[in-house]
Scaffold this motif. Structure first.
Motif, PDB file in Angstrom:
ATOM      1  N   ALA A  99      36.397  13.459 107.793  1.00  0.00           N
ATOM      2  CA  ALA A  99      36.586  12.508 106.696  1.00  0.00           C
ATOM      3  C   ALA A  99      38.063  12.158 106.535  1.00  0.00           C
ATOM      4  O   ALA A  99      38.417  10.991 106.286  1.00  0.00           O
ATOM      5  N   ALA A 100      38.950  13.150 106.683  1.00  0.00           N
ATOM      6  CA  ALA A 100      40.390  12.894 106.572  1.00  0.00           C
ATOM      7  C   ALA A 100      40.875  11.992 107.705  1.00  0.00           C
ATOM      8  O   ALA A 100      41.718  11.110 107.498  1.00  0.00           O
ATOM      9  N   ARG A 101      40.350  12.197 108.923  1.00  0.00           N
ATOM     10  CA  ARG A 101      40.761  11.338 110.043  1.00  0.00           C
ATOM     11  C   ARG A 101      40.380   9.886 109.777  1.00  0.00           C
ATOM     12  O   ARG A 101      41.146   8.965 110.082  1.00  0.00           O
ATOM     13  N   ARG A 102      39.214   9.674 109.213  1.00  0.00           N
ATOM     14  CA  ARG A 102      38.782   8.301 108.914  1.00  0.00           C
ATOM     15  C   ARG A 102      39.683   7.674 107.853  1.00  0.00           C
ATOM     16  O   ARG A 102      40.061   6.503 107.946  1.00  0.00           O
ATOM     17  N   THR A 103      40.045   8.479 106.852  1.00  0.00           N
ATOM     18  CA  THR A 103      40.871   7.962 105.765  1.00  0.00           C
ATOM     19  C   THR A 103      42.250   7.557 106.257  1.00  0.00           C
ATOM     20  O   THR A 103      42.804   6.535 105.850  1.00  0.00           O
ATOM     21  N   PHE A 104      42.808   8.362 107.170  1.00  0.00           N
ATOM     22  CA  PHE A 104      44.163   8.108 107.650  1.00  0.00           C
ATOM     23  C   PHE A 104      44.167   7.406 109.013  1.00  0.00           C
ATOM     24  O   PHE A 104      45.118   7.535 109.788  1.00  0.00           O
ATOM     25  N   ALA A 105      43.125   6.661 109.302  1.00  0.00           N
ATOM     26  CA  ALA A 105      43.002   6.021 110.626  1.00  0.00           C
ATOM     27  C   ALA A 105      44.177   5.100 110.925  1.00  0.00           C
ATOM     28  O   ALA A 105      44.569   4.933 112.092  1.00  0.00           O
ATOM     29  N   GLN A 106      44.761   4.486 109.884  1.00  0.00           N
ATOM     30  CA  GLN A 106      45.859   3.547 110.090  1.00  0.00           C
ATOM     31  C   GLN A 106      47.228   4.205 109.957  1.00  0.00           C
ATOM     32  O   GLN A 106      48.246   3.510 110.019  1.00  0.00           O
ATOM     33  N   HIS A 107      47.265   5.496 109.759  1.00  0.00           N
ATOM     34  CA  HIS A 107      48.530   6.224 109.608  1.00  0.00           C
ATOM     35  C   HIS A 107      48.662   7.182 110.792  1.00  0.00           C
ATOM     36  O   HIS A 107      48.160   8.306 110.754  1.00  0.00           O
ATOM     37  N   ALA A 108      49.311   6.739 111.849  1.00  0.00           N
ATOM     38  CA  ALA A 108      49.326   7.471 113.114  1.00  0.00           C
ATOM     39  C   ALA A 108      49.857   8.895 112.964  1.00  0.00           C
ATOM     40  O   ALA A 108      49.276   9.848 113.495  1.00  0.00           O
ATOM     41  N   ARG A 109      50.970   9.061 112.233  1.00  0.00           N
ATOM     42  CA  ARG A 109      51.574  10.396 112.122  1.00  0.00           C
ATOM     43  C   ARG A 109      50.648  11.359 111.395  1.00  0.00           C
ATOM     44  O   ARG A 109      50.425  12.488 111.842  1.00  0.00           O
ATOM     45  N   VAL A 110      50.091  10.915 110.280  1.00  0.00           N
ATOM     46  CA  VAL A 110      49.210  11.784 109.500  1.00  0.00           C
ATOM     47  C   VAL A 110      47.915  12.051 110.265  1.00  0.00           C
ATOM     48  O   VAL A 110      47.400  13.166 110.271  1.00  0.00           O
ATOM     49  N   ARG A 111      47.386  10.996 110.927  1.00  0.00           N
ATOM     50  CA  ARG A 111      46.155  11.179 111.702  1.00  0.00           C
ATOM     51  C   ARG A 111      46.349  12.236 112.788  1.00  0.00           C
ATOM     52  O   ARG A 111      45.468  13.075 113.014  1.00  0.00           O
ATOM     53  N   GLU A 112      47.520  12.240 113.436  1.00  0.00           N
ATOM     54  CA  GLU A 112      47.787  13.224 114.475  1.00  0.00           C
ATOM     55  C   GLU A 112      47.859  14.635 113.887  1.00  0.00           C
ATOM     56  O   GLU A 112      47.396  15.594 114.510  1.00  0.00           O
ATOM     57  N   GLN A 113      48.417  14.767 112.689  1.00  0.00           N
ATOM     58  CA  GLN A 113      48.449  16.088 112.044  1.00  0.00           C
ATOM     59  C   GLN A 113      47.038  16.594 111.756  1.00  0.00           C
ATOM     60  O   GLN A 113      46.727  17.776 111.972  1.00  0.00           O
ATOM     61  N   VAL A 114      46.180  15.708 111.278  1.00  0.00           N
ATOM     62  CA  VAL A 114      44.790  16.097 110.998  1.00  0.00           C
ATOM     63  C   VAL A 114      44.072  16.461 112.303  1.00  0.00           C
ATOM     64  O   VAL A 114      43.304  17.437 112.357  1.00  0.00           O
ATOM     65  N   GLN A 115      44.332  15.696 113.346  1.00  0.00           N
ATOM     66  CA  GLN A 115      43.703  15.994 114.634  1.00  0.00           C
ATOM     67  C   GLN A 115      44.168  17.348 115.171  1.00  0.00           C
ATOM     68  O   GLN A 115      43.383  18.074 115.784  1.00  0.00           O
ATOM     69  N   GLU A 116      45.432  17.679 114.945  1.00  0.00           N
ATOM     70  CA  GLU A 116      45.932  18.987 115.370  1.00  0.00           C
ATOM     71  C   GLU A 116      45.191  20.103 114.640  1.00  0.00           C
ATOM     72  O   GLU A 116      44.848  21.124 115.228  1.00  0.00           O
ATOM     73  N   CYS A 117      44.917  19.915 113.353  1.00  0.00           N
ATOM     74  CA  CYS A 117      44.122  20.904 112.603  1.00  0.00           C
ATOM     75  C   CYS A 117      42.743  21.080 113.236  1.00  0.00           C
ATOM     76  O   CYS A 117      42.251  22.202 113.380  1.00  0.00           O
ATOM     77  N   ALA A 118      42.129  19.945 113.605  1.00  0.00           N
ATOM     78  CA  ALA A 118      40.798  20.004 114.203  1.00  0.00           C
ATOM     79  C   ALA A 118      40.827  20.683 115.564  1.00  0.00           C
ATOM     80  O   ALA A 118      39.925  21.461 115.902  1.00  0.00           O
ATOM     81  N   ARG A 119      41.876  20.409 116.356  1.00  0.00           N
ATOM     82  CA  ARG A 119      41.960  21.021 117.686  1.00  0.00           C
ATOM     83  C   ARG A 119      42.071  22.538 117.582  1.00  0.00           C
ATOM     84  O   ARG A 119      41.560  23.259 118.448  1.00  0.00           O
ATOM     85  N   ARG A 120      42.730  23.024 116.550  1.00  0.00           N
ATOM     86  CA  ARG A 120      42.916  24.473 116.425  1.00  0.00           C
ATOM     87  C   ARG A 120      41.599  25.219 116.259  1.00  0.00           C
ATOM     88  O   ARG A 120      41.502  26.396 116.591  1.00  0.00           O
ATOM     89  N   LEU A 121      40.576  24.542 115.757  1.00  0.00           N
ATOM     90  CA  LEU A 121      39.282  25.198 115.602  1.00  0.00           C
ATOM     91  C   LEU A 121      38.674  25.562 116.953  1.00  0.00           C
ATOM     92  O   LEU A 121      37.837  26.463 117.038  1.00  0.00           O
ATOM     93  N   ASP A 122      39.071  24.851 118.010  1.00  0.00           N
ATOM     94  CA  ASP A 122      38.521  25.102 119.344  1.00  0.00           C
ATOM     95  C   ASP A 122      39.458  25.906 120.230  1.00  0.00           C
ATOM     96  O   ASP A 122      39.148  26.149 121.395  1.00  0.00           O
ATOM     97  N   GLN A 123      40.598  26.322 119.687  1.00  0.00           N
ATOM     98  CA  GLN A 123      41.558  27.110 120.448  1.00  0.00           C
ATOM     99  C   GLN A 123      41.391  28.592 120.154  1.00  0.00           C
ATOM    100  O   GLN A 123      40.731  28.970 119.175  1.00  0.00           O
ATOM    101  N   PRO A 124      41.979  29.467 120.987  1.00  0.00           N
ATOM    102  CA  PRO A 124      41.900  30.907 120.692  1.00  0.00           C
ATOM    103  C   PRO A 124      42.545  31.245 119.347  1.00  0.00           C
ATOM    104  O   PRO A 124      43.420  30.519 118.852  1.00  0.00           O
ATOM    105  N   LEU A 125      42.104  32.328 118.761  1.00  0.00           N
ATOM    106  CA  LEU A 125      42.687  32.829 117.515  1.00  0.00           C
ATOM    107  C   LEU A 125      44.172  33.112 117.732  1.00  0.00           C
ATOM    108  O   LEU A 125      44.575  33.623 118.780  1.00  0.00           O
ATOM    109  N   ARG A 126      44.998  32.785 116.747  1.00  0.00           N
ATOM    110  CA  ARG A 126      46.433  33.036 116.831  1.00  0.00           C
ATOM    111  C   ARG A 126      46.801  34.222 115.939  1.00  0.00           C
ATOM    112  O   ARG A 126      46.629  34.157 114.715  1.00  0.00           O
ATOM    113  N   VAL A 127      47.302  35.273 116.550  1.00  0.00           N
ATOM    114  CA  VAL A 127      47.700  36.476 115.812  1.00  0.00           C
ATOM    115  C   VAL A 127      49.201  36.681 115.988  1.00  0.00           C
ATOM    116  O   VAL A 127      49.687  36.767 117.122  1.00  0.00           O
ATOM    117  N   ALA A 128      49.933  36.759 114.892  1.00  0.00           N
ATOM    118  CA  ALA A 128      51.378  36.953 114.940  1.00  0.00           C
ATOM    119  C   ALA A 128      51.722  38.419 114.740  1.00  0.00           C
ATOM    120  O   ALA A 128      51.092  39.113 113.932  1.00  0.00           O
TER     121      ALA A 128
END
Length: 532
Positions: free
Chosen positions: A18-47
């Motif tokens: 829903a956030a990606r659709r809302t920010f479809a015309q805002h390239a920088r913000v859309r990329e930030q939201v997409q990065e959040c979505a990509r992290r769901l499919d990446q390995p767990l990050r432990v610091a």
């Protein structure tokens, strides 16, 4: 709440879409939201975090089982370094603007070399950037073929008490991004190393808790809804063998210290568990060589009084004039690799009947505390990876929405905050941490059942219900329904103290989640309790 909070992954993906659709015309913000979505499919990050010389790199090597993290005080230890799974070894330096440069890697003799030798050294003196003039290195990324790194990305961070404020700030920005900007969190969970428990440790853990909006820490920071920090935090009393001055009972002393730390930290919700680990011994055991075993075997034949006198210090142990059946250079190597505690323990185990290097390595690993740490990491992090990643994505999305007001996305923010405050899986994690230090006044069988229900032995349905893996669904439903009724009644008992009532209520909600999931079709995605 769906399935007592276990279906949070599906809801998170829906909000991100829903956030990606809302920010479809805002390239920088859309990329930030997409990065959040990509992290769901990446390995767990432990610091891995902690003060200077806490043993972070040594523990990383022990967890991976390979000598891949430099442990000496080089420029690399002042940088955030990401360790990821990869097809071939490769180290890359990144600048703040995204430019990259390959890093020359030099391998020392490592476990085969003299004391102080390290397996890898990263040479940052002659970097060739892929574009433009030389730049300052922001962070390093290490790709390495390792089963452990294929499942989990480990982030090694600079010491929080560095003399350089900029160096310490790198860790703070990584784990607890503050302010009203859109800097997004990078870790899903934290292993915090403690040599002692002082103000710097507590302040930093409170900073993480404040960023994540957890417990008292979040309230004190005025941030009950979560703003960006990782929620899962496990404490490790590192270099545990040093607490007892290298004596054979050092880990017993370290366990007492860990218990005290756990009590102090868990009361404020800053840490879910605290475990003592002798990181140096754990790594040495993981890479034990046959010649080292043979040296220990020879030392086991030395009279106890003679060997005890030689082990008063590492320098004394390596003296050439001592009448020991192991060359001085090899003795110095053993002291550097295993420490005095590790030498004493290895010799004792051989005297007690260990007859080969594989058995010795397994016993040293178990007694180092590494096996216990792996078990806790599996139950509290790995088996809950989807929940932890969803929490990171939601807190990042909240920061993005707050930083970009005045759009239709404003309607998403209440839903994000509600979901963050209603994830039952994290209530379970906090309860499991408290149960390690403060058991409610329940019969042993009931206490064991409570721990199982909230995922203390694993998150699969049959494990939570204490049933064999082949148990049919109808039987599992019947047992889950009985658990709901039992723990609801316990939670309402008029004589139950607040902690006991809360624990019983949590167990009842977990059983309700099991009932809902057991009615779902087997292919339902993102359910955090599985049947396998």
């Amino acid at each position: 709440m769906s399935a007592a909070g276990y279906g949070v992954g599906a809801e998170t993906r829906g909000l991100l879409a829903a956030a990606r659709r809302t920010f479809a015309q805002h390239a920088r913000v859309r990329e930030q939201v997409q990065e959040c979505a990509r992290r769901l499919d990446q390995p767990l990050r432990v610091a891995l975090a902690g003060q200077l010389k806490a043993g972070k790199s040594t523990l990383l090597n022990a967890l991976v089982g390979q000598d891949i993290a430099p442990t000496d005080a080089t420029e690399c230890t002042r940088l955030v370094t990401w360790y990821r799974g990869g097809a071939a070894p490769r180290v890359t330096a990144f600048a703040g603007d995204g430019a990259r440069a390959d890093v020359v890697v030099r391998r020392g003799r490592g476990a085969e070399g003299p004391p102080g030798a390290h397996g890898l050294t990263f040479d940052l003196s002659a970097l060739r950037w892929n574009s433009g003039a030389p730049r300052e290195v922001e962070h390093l990324e290490v790709e390495w073929p390792s089963p452990e790194l294929a499942q989990t990305t480990i982030i090694d961070t600079p010491g929080i008490s560095s003399l350089s404020r900029d160096v310490s700030a790198r860790t703070s920005r990584l784990l607890a991004p503050g302010g009203n900007g859109v800097e997004l969190p990078n870790a899903d969970a934290v292993v915090y190393l403690l040599r002692r428990l002082d103000t710097a440790d507590v302040d930093f853990l409170e900073q993480i808790g404040g960023a994540a909006g957890t417990s008292e820490a979040g309230a004190r920071h005025g941030n009950p809804g979560g703003a960006g920090g990782p929620l899962g935090v496990i404490g490790v009393v590192s270099r545990a063998d040093e607490i007892g001055a290298g004596r054979i009972d050092a880990l017993h002393s370290a366990r007492d210290v860990a218990s005290r730390f756990a009590g102090e930290l868990e009361r404020t919700g800053l840490c879910q568990s605290v475990i003592p680990v002798a990181g140096l011994l754990a790594f040495a055991a993981a890479t034990l060589r046959q010649r080292e075993y043979q040296a220990f075997e020879a030392l086991a034949g030395v009279p106890t009084d003679t060997l005890s006198a030689a082990l008063l210090s590492a320098d004394r142990f390596a003296r050439p004039e001592l009448p020991l059946p192991v060359p001085p250079e090899l003795r110095a190597h053993l002291a550097g690799r295993f420490g005095l505690f590790g030498i004493r323990l290895a010799v004792t185990l051989i005297r007690l009947g260990v007859r080969d290097s594989a058995t010795l390595a397994a016993e040293l690993t178990r007694r180092s505390g590494l096996d216990e740490l792996r078990a806790v990491l599996d139950i509290q992090f790995a088996q809950r990876a989807e929940e932890l990643k969803a929490h990171s994505a939601l807190t990042a999305l909240a920061r993005i929405l707050v930083a970009n007001p005045g759009t239709e996305a404003d309607n998403l923010l209440p839903r994000v905050r509600t979901l963050l405050s209603d994830v039952h899986g994290f209530t379970e994690l906090r309860l499991l941490g408290h149960l390690r230090a403060d058991e409610p006044p329940l019969p042993p069988t009931d206490l064991a059942e409570l721990q199982r229900l909230v995922g203390g032995t694993g998150v699969a349905t049959h494990r939570r219900l204490g049933l064999p893996s082949h148990t049919d669904i109808a039987t599992q439903r019947e047992v889950a329904l009985a658990a709901v009724n039992k723990w609801r009644t316990r939670a309402r008992h008029p004589l139950a103290d607040q902690f006991t009532a809360s624990a019983c209520h949590t167990a009842a909600r977990s059983a309700e989640g099991l009932l809902e999931i057991l009615h779902e079709p087997p292919t339902t995605p993102f359910a955090r309790i599985t049947r396998a």
